[in-house]
Design a protein around this motif. Sequence first.
Motif, PDB file in Angstrom:
ATOM      1  N   ILE A   1       0.883  -1.080   0.064  1.00 53.15           N
ATOM      2  CA  ILE A   1       0.085   0.118   0.136  1.00 53.15           C
ATOM      3  C   ILE A   1       1.019   1.233  -0.076  1.00 53.15           C
ATOM      4  CG2 ILE A   1      -1.811   1.115   1.275  1.00 53.15           C
ATOM      5  CD1 ILE A   1      -2.266  -1.762   0.287  1.00 53.15           C
ATOM      6  N   ARG A   2       0.681   2.110  -1.086  1.00 56.13           N
ATOM      7  CA  ARG A   2       1.350   3.314  -1.080  1.00 56.13           C
ATOM      8  C   ARG A   2       0.441   4.430  -0.885  1.00 56.13           C
ATOM      9  NH1 ARG A   2       4.718   4.749  -6.187  1.00 56.13           N
ATOM     10  NH2 ARG A   2       4.949   6.526  -4.999  1.00 56.13           N
TER      11      ARG A   2
ATOM     12  N   ALA B   1      -0.700  -2.509  10.137  1.00 57.05           N
ATOM     13  CA  ALA B   1      -1.327  -2.935   8.972  1.00 57.05           C
ATOM     14  C   ALA B   1      -1.494  -1.700   7.984  1.00 57.05           C
ATOM     15  CB  ALA B   1      -2.910  -3.088   9.359  1.00 57.05           C
ATOM     16  N   ALA B   2      -0.750  -2.133   6.870  1.00 54.28           N
ATOM     17  CA  ALA B   2      -0.954  -1.048   5.721  1.00 54.28           C
ATOM     18  C   ALA B   2      -1.925  -0.669   5.442  1.00 54.28           C
ATOM     19  CB  ALA B   2       0.121  -1.785   4.536  1.00 54.28           C
ATOM     20  N   GLY B   3      -2.307   0.719   5.461  1.00 58.17           N
ATOM     21  CA  GLY B   3      -3.638   1.409   5.058  1.00 58.17           C
ATOM     22  C   GLY B   3      -4.583   1.666   6.160  1.00 58.17           C
TER      23      GLY B   3
ATOM     24  N   ALA C   1      -1.157   4.491   7.916  1.00 54.87           N
ATOM     25  CA  ALA C   1       0.194   3.793   7.621  1.00 54.87           C
ATOM     26  C   ALA C   1       0.081   3.372   6.234  1.00 54.87           C
ATOM     27  CB  ALA C   1       0.464   2.693   8.870  1.00 54.87           C
ATOM     28  N   TYR C   2       1.436   3.291   5.737  1.00 59.93           N
ATOM     29  CA  TYR C   2       1.378   2.839   4.421  1.00 59.93           C
ATOM     30  C   TYR C   2       2.888   2.321   4.225  1.00 59.93           C
ATOM     31  CZ  TYR C   2      -2.053   6.194   3.474  1.00 59.93           C
ATOM     32  OH  TYR C   2      -3.439   6.974   3.312  1.00 59.93           O
ATOM     33  N   TYR C   3       3.154   1.660   3.082  1.00 57.81           N
ATOM     34  CA  TYR C   3       4.319   0.699   3.022  1.00 57.81           C
ATOM     35  C   TYR C   3       4.973   1.109   1.428  1.00 57.81           C
ATOM     36  CZ  TYR C   3       7.439  -3.261   1.654  1.00 57.81           C
ATOM     37  OH  TYR C   3       8.492  -3.960   1.272  1.00 57.81           O
ATOM     38  N   LEU C   4       6.219   1.363   1.455  1.00 53.95           N
ATOM     39  CA  LEU C   4       6.757   1.841   0.113  1.00 53.95           C
ATOM     40  C   LEU C   4       7.814   0.823  -0.185  1.00 53.95           C
ATOM     41  CD1 LEU C   4       6.889   5.660   0.141  1.00 53.95           C
ATOM     42  CD2 LEU C   4       5.453   4.305  -0.843  1.00 53.95           C
ATOM     43  N   SER C   5       8.020   0.095  -1.339  1.00 49.91           N
ATOM     44  CA  SER C   5       9.042  -0.663  -1.468  1.00 49.91           C
ATOM     45  C   SER C   5      10.168   0.064  -2.409  1.00 49.91           C
ATOM     46  CB  SER C   5       8.550  -2.038  -2.362  1.00 49.91           C
ATOM     47  OG  SER C   5       8.031  -1.925  -3.342  1.00 49.91           O
ATOM     48  N   GLU C   6      11.282  -0.604  -2.860  1.00 51.66           N
ATOM     49  CA  GLU C   6      12.090  -0.172  -3.738  1.00 51.66           C
ATOM     50  C   GLU C   6      11.728   0.033  -5.122  1.00 51.66           C
ATOM     51  OE1 GLU C   6      12.605  -2.947  -1.845  1.00 51.66           O
ATOM     52  OE2 GLU C   6      14.361  -3.125  -1.230  1.00 51.66           O
ATOM     53  N   LYS C   7      10.523  -0.799  -5.512  1.00 51.62           N
ATOM     54  CA  LYS C   7       9.757  -0.833  -6.603  1.00 51.62           C
ATOM     55  C   LYS C   7       8.843   0.511  -6.729  1.00 51.62           C
ATOM     56  CE  LYS C   7       9.746  -5.862  -7.253  1.00 51.62           C
ATOM     57  NZ  LYS C   7       8.877  -7.050  -7.650  1.00 51.62           N
ATOM     58  N   MET C   8       8.576   1.103  -5.614  1.00 48.07           N
ATOM     59  CA  MET C   8       7.759   2.172  -5.678  1.00 48.07           C
ATOM     60  C   MET C   8       8.638   3.331  -5.489  1.00 48.07           C
ATOM     61  SD  MET C   8       4.812   1.053  -3.160  1.00 48.07           S
ATOM     62  CE  MET C   8       3.765  -0.393  -3.490  1.00 48.07           C
ATOM     63  N   GLY C   9       9.870   3.553  -5.905  1.00 46.10           N
ATOM     64  CA  GLY C   9      10.420   4.763  -5.834  1.00 46.10           C
ATOM     65  C   GLY C   9      11.537   4.742  -4.994  1.00 46.10           C
ATOM     66  N   ARG C  10      11.705   3.708  -3.936  1.00 48.74           N
ATOM     67  CA  ARG C  10      12.547   3.880  -2.716  1.00 48.74           C
ATOM     68  C   ARG C  10      14.106   3.671  -3.046  1.00 48.74           C
ATOM     69  NH1 ARG C  10      12.324   6.219   1.694  1.00 48.74           N
ATOM     70  NH2 ARG C  10      13.482   4.576   2.590  1.00 48.74           N
ATOM     71  N   ALA C  11      14.777   4.318  -2.955  1.00 47.25           N
ATOM     72  CA  ALA C  11      16.109   3.858  -3.604  1.00 47.25           C
ATOM     73  C   ALA C  11      17.139   3.350  -2.180  1.00 47.25           C
ATOM     74  CB  ALA C  11      16.908   5.269  -4.077  1.00 47.25           C
TER      75      ALA C  11
ATOM     76  N   GLY D   1      15.810   1.518   0.188  1.00 42.81           N
ATOM     77  CA  GLY D   1      15.324   0.387   0.974  1.00 42.81           C
ATOM     78  C   GLY D   1      13.889   0.573   1.445  1.00 42.81           C
ATOM     79  N   PRO D   2      12.999  -0.371   1.629  1.00 40.93           N
ATOM     80  CA  PRO D   2      11.489  -0.267   1.942  1.00 40.93           C
ATOM     81  C   PRO D   2      11.401   0.512   3.182  1.00 40.93           C
ATOM     82  CG  PRO D   2      12.148  -2.606   1.766  1.00 40.93           C
ATOM     83  CD  PRO D   2      13.496  -1.866   1.755  1.00 40.93           C
ATOM     84  N   ALA D   3      10.312   1.121   3.109  1.00 41.81           N
ATOM     85  CA  ALA D   3      10.070   2.127   4.276  1.00 41.81           C
ATOM     86  C   ALA D   3       8.495   1.982   4.603  1.00 41.81           C
ATOM     87  CB  ALA D   3      10.487   3.380   3.781  1.00 41.81           C
ATOM     88  N   LEU D   4       8.244   2.296   6.170  1.00 44.77           N
ATOM     89  CA  LEU D   4       7.034   2.382   6.580  1.00 44.77           C
ATOM     90  C   LEU D   4       6.798   3.973   6.353  1.00 44.77           C
ATOM     91  CD1 LEU D   4       4.306   1.977   8.403  1.00 44.77           C
ATOM     92  CD2 LEU D   4       5.894   2.255  10.352  1.00 44.77           C
ATOM     93  N   VAL D   5       5.640   4.511   6.099  1.00 44.75           N
ATOM     94  CA  VAL D   5       5.371   5.665   6.108  1.00 44.75           C
ATOM     95  C   VAL D   5       3.912   6.051   6.752  1.00 44.75           C
ATOM     96  CG1 VAL D   5       4.631   7.850   4.457  1.00 44.75           C
ATOM     97  CG2 VAL D   5       6.707   6.421   3.798  1.00 44.75           C
ATOM     98  N   VAL D   6       4.070   6.714   7.641  1.00 41.98           N
ATOM     99  CA  VAL D   6       2.582   7.359   8.539  1.00 41.98           C
ATOM    100  C   VAL D   6       2.556   8.760   8.098  1.00 41.98           C
ATOM    101  CG1 VAL D   6       1.708   7.422  10.795  1.00 41.98           C
ATOM    102  CG2 VAL D   6       3.542   5.602  10.227  1.00 41.98           C
ATOM    103  N   ARG D   7       1.161   9.092   7.635  1.00 34.93           N
ATOM    104  CA  ARG D   7       0.802  10.183   7.180  1.00 34.93           C
ATOM    105  C   ARG D   7      -0.087  10.668   7.853  1.00 34.93           C
ATOM    106  NH1 ARG D   7      -1.505  10.680   1.242  1.00 34.93           N
ATOM    107  NH2 ARG D   7      -3.315   9.996   2.409  1.00 34.93           N
ATOM    108  N   TYR D   8      -0.015  11.651   8.886  1.00 34.20           N
ATOM    109  CA  TYR D   8      -0.595  12.185   9.837  1.00 34.20           C
ATOM    110  C   TYR D   8      -1.573  13.639   9.402  1.00 34.20           C
ATOM    111  CZ  TYR D   8       1.528   9.327  13.456  1.00 34.20           C
ATOM    112  OH  TYR D   8       2.148   8.130  14.062  1.00 34.20           O
ATOM    113  N   ASP D   9      -2.824  13.698   9.514  1.00 33.45           N
ATOM    114  CA  ASP D   9      -3.437  14.720   9.079  1.00 33.45           C
ATOM    115  C   ASP D   9      -4.232  15.581   9.908  1.00 33.45           C
ATOM    116  OD1 ASP D   9      -5.757  12.982   9.569  1.00 33.45           O
ATOM    117  OD2 ASP D   9      -6.307  13.067   7.590  1.00 33.45           O
TER     118      ASP D   9
END
Length: 602
Positions: A464-465, A507-509, A539-549, A551-559
């Motif tokens: 999930i990105r 949990a992604a998403g 919470a979201y998940y980004l992999s190398e295939k999604m533009g992560r040079a 390594g994979p990352a957990l991204v949490v976007r707070y609004d």
Amino acid sequence: MTATPTGTPPATLIDGWQISKELGNGGFAFVFLGEKNGKRNALKVARHREASGDPKQTHARTLRELTALLMLNHPNIVRTQGHGYTETGNAYLALDYVEGWTLAEWAERKHPTIREVLSVFEKLAGALSYMHRRGILHRDLKLLNVLIRKSDGAPVIIDFSCATYPLAEDLTDEGLPPGTNRYRAPEQFQFLHEHKDEHRARYAFQVADEIFAVGVMLHELLTDPRPSEFRVRFDLNGSFSKPPPPRLVNARVPEALSDLVESILSRDPSRRPVDTEALRRELAELQTDPVADYDVPAHPPSEQRQMGAAHAEFPAALAMQPPPLKQRVAVLERPRGQAWWLAGVAGVVAIAVAAGLWSYSGEVRAPAAESHVAASPTPPSPSRSVPPKTAPPAMSPPSPSPVAPPGPTIAAVPKEGSALKNPAPEVLIQGRTLRLPKKSAAVAECASLSLVAALAAGCPAAQIRPESFTCPAGAERAMRENLHWTDGDSFSLVLDDRHGREEVWFAAGAEVVGIVPKGMSDRRQREVAPVGTRFYGKAYYLSEKMGRADGPALVVRYDRVKLPGQDEQPVCFVVEGTAIAFKDGMVKAYNLDSGTVVDRWP
């Protein structure tokens, strides 16, 4: 009565009303229980506060609510009994005192049948139709703003602080009107995205928006046995995925009713009921259906009972799936219970595109008040889960409405169906018909399903990105003027306060609530984001295939953020942490990390 720093009147007497207790408080007002001449009323007192973003408009907002209420006289709409000013200069409204429960509390305490739920919503739709014929739009319909009167079980719409009517003056300078994000129609976010660079662009709220909010309320009551709880829930107005059909979540929901809710929550406003009177007729038709399925409680009472520290399992309609699905669901479930709807369809669609659809050139037309602790549900008996044989009701024919017609047209999302019949479905590409390979066809089939249906069909887990989107309305000003945050500020926090500071599976998403723990030594953070500050996001998940040079990352976007003793504020705050592992839609990362204030989502 003790004075408070947020503008509560210090006196126990307000213009002749004897104040006995506070009933609640919201973004722009306090509500007290007052008695005068032997009659009780709810006194709504405007509050002056810098955090509101419009401290000079509090009186104007109260008077606008009064104007709207004076134009209404309906048994299912709260009425005003007077108005004036307190000794401290705060405007107030004297309203009917409705002794009862919120719509969410009523569903949990009374265990209503589906027919009783339909009866309540038919009355709500009738009240809204009456309101709309007078040109008034509520704009903040939600479970908290509908009370069920104890004396007769009738619904009453309250809180017109966000209401508007013809020639009403705008009190905010944001792109979207005031309201609660969860209940906003998706076209509002589409408008905000399309006009993000136009500072003077304003969305025109429509009847279709109001109808969508009714659909969200009905969907929540039919699918969640404890709607008053704070928990992770499916994003019903998300950009990537359609809301799950109520019947897929709760097998007790009759098929015709499930279909109606799906139409109300359609991404295309023109596919919703044309107005609230048409909606009322459809609800009335279902309410009078003699099929016995409507006389069953919407949820087993045992699921709605407070059960200490027990946690809810996956909904019965899904828990009855074969063991492999049940095991996968157990991995997705978190301690709050029923964190079962991930925003994972976006990832499933992304996998479909990556696996097969990008291999072709050209355009592809393909589907794009009280706290209760969760209890373990009792699966409904088979006799109560049999779908009714009646067909979904036909939509009412269009009829003129004095209120503006549905809002901006958004491309209609094709109706979700069951698994594709053909092993290799045909896809239309620039006038040519091509047959996808078996592997691509299977992935495309998964993409056409909701997440739970995809899991049931054995579709692969999704990465999930986060979608590219603008910050919430008012975030930039709130961060600058109210929070005194600047672009690039960095704060440390526990990403999800339901867990410790060590490694945690996210949990992604899914929604998370972060908190600033004790022991933060940074001076600036102590001043503008102190201990106890809560952050709300996903919470979201980004992999190398999604533009992560790197390594994979957990991204949490707070609004959203809430400082101790203050009101919630819209924000743009992003945490990017290293992903230790990823499995079955879950991301493993450290729960204690730092994030950054940004001016737009990455």
